[in-house]
Design a protein around this motif. Structure first.
Motif, PDB file in Angstrom:
ATOM      1  N   ILE A 273       3.617  -2.536  -7.911  1.00  0.00           N
ATOM      2  CA  ILE A 273       2.546  -1.580  -7.664  1.00  0.00           C
ATOM      3  C   ILE A 273       2.864  -0.286  -8.406  1.00  0.00           C
ATOM      4  CG2 ILE A 273       1.360  -0.217  -5.885  1.00  0.00           C
ATOM      5  CD1 ILE A 273       0.717  -3.165  -5.789  1.00  0.00           C
ATOM      6  N   GLU A 274       1.839   0.373  -8.942  1.00  0.00           N
ATOM      7  CA  GLU A 274       2.009   1.645  -9.632  1.00  0.00           C
ATOM      8  C   GLU A 274       1.403   2.777  -8.808  1.00  0.00           C
ATOM      9  OE1 GLU A 274       0.343   1.437 -13.517  1.00  0.00           O
ATOM     10  OE2 GLU A 274       1.628  -0.227 -14.182  1.00  0.00           O
ATOM     11  N   PHE A 275       2.038   3.951  -8.876  1.00  0.00           N
ATOM     12  CA  PHE A 275       1.487   5.143  -8.234  1.00  0.00           C
ATOM     13  C   PHE A 275       2.029   6.371  -8.950  1.00  0.00           C
ATOM     14  CE2 PHE A 275       5.555   4.709  -6.202  1.00  0.00           C
ATOM     15  CZ  PHE A 275       5.967   5.985  -5.884  1.00  0.00           C
ATOM     16  N   CYS A 276       1.447   7.528  -8.652  1.00  0.00           N
ATOM     17  CA  CYS A 276       1.868   8.783  -9.281  1.00  0.00           C
ATOM     18  C   CYS A 276       2.133   9.821  -8.197  1.00  0.00           C
ATOM     19  CB  CYS A 276       0.778   9.287 -10.232  1.00  0.00           C
ATOM     20  SG  CYS A 276       1.250  10.773 -11.160  1.00  0.00           S
ATOM     21  N   THR A 277       3.261  10.496  -8.298  1.00  0.00           N
ATOM     22  CA  THR A 277       3.587  11.533  -7.328  1.00  0.00           C
ATOM     23  C   THR A 277       2.697  12.759  -7.534  1.00  0.00           C
ATOM     24  OG1 THR A 277       5.399  12.161  -8.807  1.00  0.00           O
ATOM     25  CG2 THR A 277       5.969  10.852  -6.870  1.00  0.00           C
ATOM     26  N   ALA A 278       2.696  13.645  -6.547  1.00  0.00           N
ATOM     27  CA  ALA A 278       1.775  14.775  -6.528  1.00  0.00           C
ATOM     28  C   ALA A 278       2.409  16.038  -7.113  1.00  0.00           C
ATOM     29  CB  ALA A 278       1.323  15.031  -5.086  1.00  0.00           C
ATOM     30  N   ASP A 279       1.596  17.100  -7.197  1.00  0.00           N
ATOM     31  CA  ASP A 279       2.086  18.415  -7.608  1.00  0.00           C
ATOM     32  C   ASP A 279       2.972  19.005  -6.517  1.00  0.00           C
ATOM     33  OD1 ASP A 279       0.439  18.170  -9.822  1.00  0.00           O
ATOM     34  OD2 ASP A 279      -1.191  19.332  -8.923  1.00  0.00           O
ATOM     35  N   TYR A 280       3.635  20.123  -6.861  1.00  0.00           N
ATOM     36  CA  TYR A 280       4.357  20.883  -5.847  1.00  0.00           C
ATOM     37  C   TYR A 280       3.396  21.302  -4.734  1.00  0.00           C
ATOM     38  CZ  TYR A 280       8.500  21.573  -8.812  1.00  0.00           C
ATOM     39  OH  TYR A 280       9.619  21.399  -9.574  1.00  0.00           O
TER      40      TYR A 280
ATOM     41  N   LYS B 215       0.846  -1.188   0.000  1.00  0.00           N
ATOM     42  CA  LYS B 215       0.000   0.000   0.000  1.00  0.00           C
ATOM     43  C   LYS B 215       0.881   1.238   0.000  1.00  0.00           C
ATOM     44  CE  LYS B 215      -3.797  -2.205   2.537  1.00  0.00           C
ATOM     45  NZ  LYS B 215      -3.152  -3.532   2.664  1.00  0.00           N
ATOM     46  N   ILE B 216       0.533   2.194  -0.871  1.00  0.00           N
ATOM     47  CA  ILE B 216       1.223   3.476  -0.962  1.00  0.00           C
ATOM     48  C   ILE B 216       0.279   4.562  -0.450  1.00  0.00           C
ATOM     49  CG2 ILE B 216       2.391   5.115  -2.477  1.00  0.00           C
ATOM     50  CD1 ILE B 216       3.818   2.479  -2.394  1.00  0.00           C
ATOM     51  N   SER B 217       0.784   5.457   0.400  1.00  0.00           N
ATOM     52  CA  SER B 217      -0.061   6.519   0.953  1.00  0.00           C
ATOM     53  C   SER B 217       0.779   7.776   1.176  1.00  0.00           C
ATOM     54  CB  SER B 217      -0.689   6.064   2.276  1.00  0.00           C
ATOM     55  OG  SER B 217       0.323   5.790   3.237  1.00  0.00           O
ATOM     56  N   ASN B 218       0.094   8.860   1.593  1.00  0.00           N
ATOM     57  CA  ASN B 218       0.762  10.129   1.919  1.00  0.00           C
ATOM     58  C   ASN B 218       1.724  10.562   0.811  1.00  0.00           C
ATOM     59  OD1 ASN B 218       0.174   8.661   4.672  1.00  0.00           O
ATOM     60  ND2 ASN B 218       0.244  10.832   5.160  1.00  0.00           N
ATOM     61  N   ILE B 219       1.243  10.529  -0.407  1.00  0.00           N
ATOM     62  CA  ILE B 219       2.085  10.849  -1.564  1.00  0.00           C
ATOM     63  C   ILE B 219       2.228  12.361  -1.712  1.00  0.00           C
ATOM     64  CG2 ILE B 219       2.330  10.608  -4.058  1.00  0.00           C
ATOM     65  CD1 ILE B 219       0.565   8.105  -3.870  1.00  0.00           C
ATOM     66  N   THR B 220       3.467  12.833  -1.846  1.00  0.00           N
ATOM     67  CA  THR B 220       3.752  14.232  -2.157  1.00  0.00           C
ATOM     68  C   THR B 220       4.541  14.274  -3.464  1.00  0.00           C
ATOM     69  OG1 THR B 220       5.902  14.412  -1.041  1.00  0.00           O
ATOM     70  CG2 THR B 220       3.924  14.638   0.330  1.00  0.00           C
TER      71      THR B 220
ATOM     72  N   VAL C 201       6.801   0.209  -8.156  1.00  0.00           N
ATOM     73  CA  VAL C 201       7.598  -0.141  -6.985  1.00  0.00           C
ATOM     74  C   VAL C 201       7.364  -1.606  -6.634  1.00  0.00           C
ATOM     75  CG1 VAL C 201       5.823   0.618  -5.330  1.00  0.00           C
ATOM     76  CG2 VAL C 201       8.213   0.521  -4.625  1.00  0.00           C
ATOM     77  N   ALA C 202       8.424  -2.291  -6.259  1.00  0.00           N
ATOM     78  CA  ALA C 202       8.367  -3.667  -5.756  1.00  0.00           C
ATOM     79  C   ALA C 202       9.300  -3.770  -4.565  1.00  0.00           C
ATOM     80  CB  ALA C 202       8.765  -4.666  -6.846  1.00  0.00           C
ATOM     81  N   VAL C 203       9.050  -4.735  -3.678  1.00  0.00           N
ATOM     82  CA  VAL C 203       9.798  -4.844  -2.432  1.00  0.00           C
ATOM     83  C   VAL C 203      10.307  -6.274  -2.239  1.00  0.00           C
ATOM     84  CG1 VAL C 203       9.743  -4.443   0.069  1.00  0.00           C
ATOM     85  CG2 VAL C 203       8.310  -3.066  -1.448  1.00  0.00           C
ATOM     86  N   GLN C 204      11.464  -6.372  -1.623  1.00  0.00           N
ATOM     87  CA  GLN C 204      12.092  -7.646  -1.312  1.00  0.00           C
ATOM     88  C   GLN C 204      12.594  -7.582   0.132  1.00  0.00           C
ATOM     89  OE1 GLN C 204      15.774  -8.312  -3.511  1.00  0.00           O
ATOM     90  NE2 GLN C 204      15.077 -10.336  -4.135  1.00  0.00           N
TER      91      GLN C 204
ATOM     92  N   LYS D 125       4.694   7.167   1.557  1.00  0.00           N
ATOM     93  CA  LYS D 125       4.781   6.142   2.589  1.00  0.00           C
ATOM     94  C   LYS D 125       4.418   4.794   1.985  1.00  0.00           C
ATOM     95  CE  LYS D 125       4.174   8.738   6.870  1.00  0.00           C
ATOM     96  NZ  LYS D 125       3.404   8.866   8.130  1.00  0.00           N
ATOM     97  N   ILE D 126       5.107   3.755   2.428  1.00  0.00           N
ATOM     98  CA  ILE D 126       4.857   2.419   1.904  1.00  0.00           C
ATOM     99  C   ILE D 126       4.755   1.435   3.062  1.00  0.00           C
ATOM    100  CG2 ILE D 126       7.341   2.003   1.597  1.00  0.00           C
ATOM    101  CD1 ILE D 126       6.594   0.272  -0.861  1.00  0.00           C
ATOM    102  N   CYS D 127       3.821   0.511   2.946  1.00  0.00           N
ATOM    103  CA  CYS D 127       3.690  -0.559   3.935  1.00  0.00           C
ATOM    104  C   CYS D 127       3.171  -1.804   3.232  1.00  0.00           C
ATOM    105  CB  CYS D 127       2.772  -0.160   5.094  1.00  0.00           C
ATOM    106  SG  CYS D 127       1.051   0.104   4.618  1.00  0.00           S
ATOM    107  N   TRP D 128       3.271  -2.945   3.899  1.00  0.00           N
ATOM    108  CA  TRP D 128       2.833  -4.206   3.307  1.00  0.00           C
ATOM    109  C   TRP D 128       2.598  -5.220   4.415  1.00  0.00           C
ATOM    110  CZ3 TRP D 128       7.661  -2.030   2.365  1.00  0.00           C
ATOM    111  CH2 TRP D 128       8.733  -2.594   3.064  1.00  0.00           C
ATOM    112  N   ASP D 129       1.976  -6.329   4.048  1.00  0.00           N
ATOM    113  CA  ASP D 129       1.756  -7.439   4.964  1.00  0.00           C
ATOM    114  C   ASP D 129       2.821  -8.499   4.731  1.00  0.00           C
ATOM    115  OD1 ASP D 129      -0.565  -6.142   5.792  1.00  0.00           O
ATOM    116  OD2 ASP D 129      -1.791  -7.186   4.289  1.00  0.00           O
ATOM    117  N   MET D 130       3.138  -9.247   5.794  1.00  0.00           N
ATOM    118  CA  MET D 130       4.106 -10.337   5.674  1.00  0.00           C
ATOM    119  C   MET D 130       3.665 -11.507   6.541  1.00  0.00           C
ATOM    120  SD  MET D 130       7.928  -8.723   5.595  1.00  0.00           S
ATOM    121  CE  MET D 130       7.703  -7.829   7.132  1.00  0.00           C
TER     122      MET D 130
END
Length: 355
Positions: free
Chosen positions: A154-161, A57-62, A132-135, A67-72
């Motif tokens: 996972i795909e995401f897009c960064t935000a404006d200034y 999961k991607i959140s708080n994008i600027t 983004v991918a994680v190992q 921010k990135i988190c995941w389950d394990m």
């Protein structure tokens, strides 16, 4: 907690992240390949019991962080010492090829509690799509790494200034704005077809249109704000607008107080250069309470109309007490007016230069 290092193509001793990578050898970092396979010298190996990150999961994008988190799965979770994050710009035909060339995108982070903040203007661009991918990895006593398989992509897009970044641009623009020169009219050059369309189809009005993507890549007005573009540069020796314009031979010229007065709010929109010695400042004029004004209030730094380094409107302390207007000399100023304008407000001139 921020990601403490980069792990791919780090070849320069002057890398801005060099001092951030403290517990990984450069050789081990460079061998962090996407397929997770064992390297030739054995510095990274696979270990099946290391859990693969799930449900990323991607959140708080600027514009330059997320921010990135995941389950394990709980098995061997305690053995994880590091996370390897593979961050790549998603290629498309409109990608900004002038920025962040050959910048590392393999990130190495200590296994900190999630979510984890990834931040860095040297490898993240605003308004840009990324994958983004994680190992997961476990550092061994001999310095080698056991790694899991890579997670899903996972795909995401960064935000404006943000307003913080825009205020930084504002401060840079103020330094080079130069002295203020007096002016009395705004003007807009276009071809004959443009004005014919305004008369015949748009009720004798110029209507706002969406701003193009020129300027800074992360400007919040590009592709979003609707407005009408005006200029007010003039030839210093004649105190008149230039004769020629690349936009067309027909000119709509309007008194400055019709657009810019105490009932108008002024906003800083952008500061950029075109890889030349010329610097551009974009300002927005929005009548108070208009839709354009509400858009700008949420996104742009507001300027005092009587006291700023770019464009001012003040009460004339001499003469009839009317309004006087000044603009900065040493930057190319562009203004966007956010509301429709009746063609009857203007007087007409024909530019003698370009067609």
């Amino acid at each position: 907690m921020e990601v403490p290092g980069l792990a791919h193509n780090i070849t320069s001793p002057l890398s801005p992240c060099e001092g951030m990578i403290k517990d990984l050898s450069l050789d081990a970092i460079q061998l962090c390949e996407r397929d997770g396979s064992k390297s030739q010298d054995g510095s990274i190996s696979e270990m099946e019991e290391l859990p693969v990150p799930q449900n990323i999961k991607i959140s708080n994008i600027t514009c330059d962080s997320f921010k990135i988190c995941w389950d394990m799965e709980p098995r061997s979770k305690e053995r994880i010492t590091h996370y390897f994050i593979d961050l790549n710009k998603k290629e498309n035909k409109n990608s900004n090829k002038f920025k962040h060339k050959d910048v590392p995108t393999k990130l190495v982070a200590k296994a900190v509690p999630l979510p984890m903040t990834v931040r860095g203007h040297w490898f993240l661009s605003p308004r840009t799509e990324y994958t983004v991918a994680v190992q997961t990895a476990s550092k061994q006593t001999d310095g080698d790494y056991a790694v899991s398989e890579w997670s899903e992509i996972i795909e995401f897009c960064t935000a404006d200034y943000s307003t913080v970044h825009l205020n930084q641009l504002l401060e840079k623009a103020e330094v080079i704005a130069g002295r203020m020169l007096r002016f009395s009219v705004f003007y807009r050059n276009q071809n004959k077809e443009y004005f014919d369309h305004a008369r015949e189809v748009q009720g004798n009005r110029m209507l706002p249109s969406v701003k193009d993507n020129s300027g800074s890549h992360g400007s919040p007005i590009s592709g979003k704000l609707e407005g009408i573009f005006f200029s007010w540069q003039h030839r210093v020796q004649h105190r008149q607008p230039p004769q020629d314009s690349p936009y067309g031979r027909h000119r709509f010229e309007i008194r400055a107080d019709a657009l810019f007065n105490p009932d108008t709010n002024l906003y800083f929109g952008d500061f950029y250069c075109m890889y030349t010695a010329y610097h551009y400042v974009i300002l927005v004029l929005a009548p108070k309470g208009s839709r354009g004004d509400e858009f700008c209030k949420q996104r742009l730094p507001a300027l005092d109309i009587s006291n700023n380094r770019f464009l001012t409107c003040k009460q004339n302390e001499e003469g009839d007490g009317g309004l006087v207007f000044h603009h900065a000399q040493d930057v190319i100023l562009e203004v966007i007016y956010t509301e429709p304008l009746d063609l009857a407000l203007a007087r007409w001139l024909r530019s003698a230069g370009t067609s």
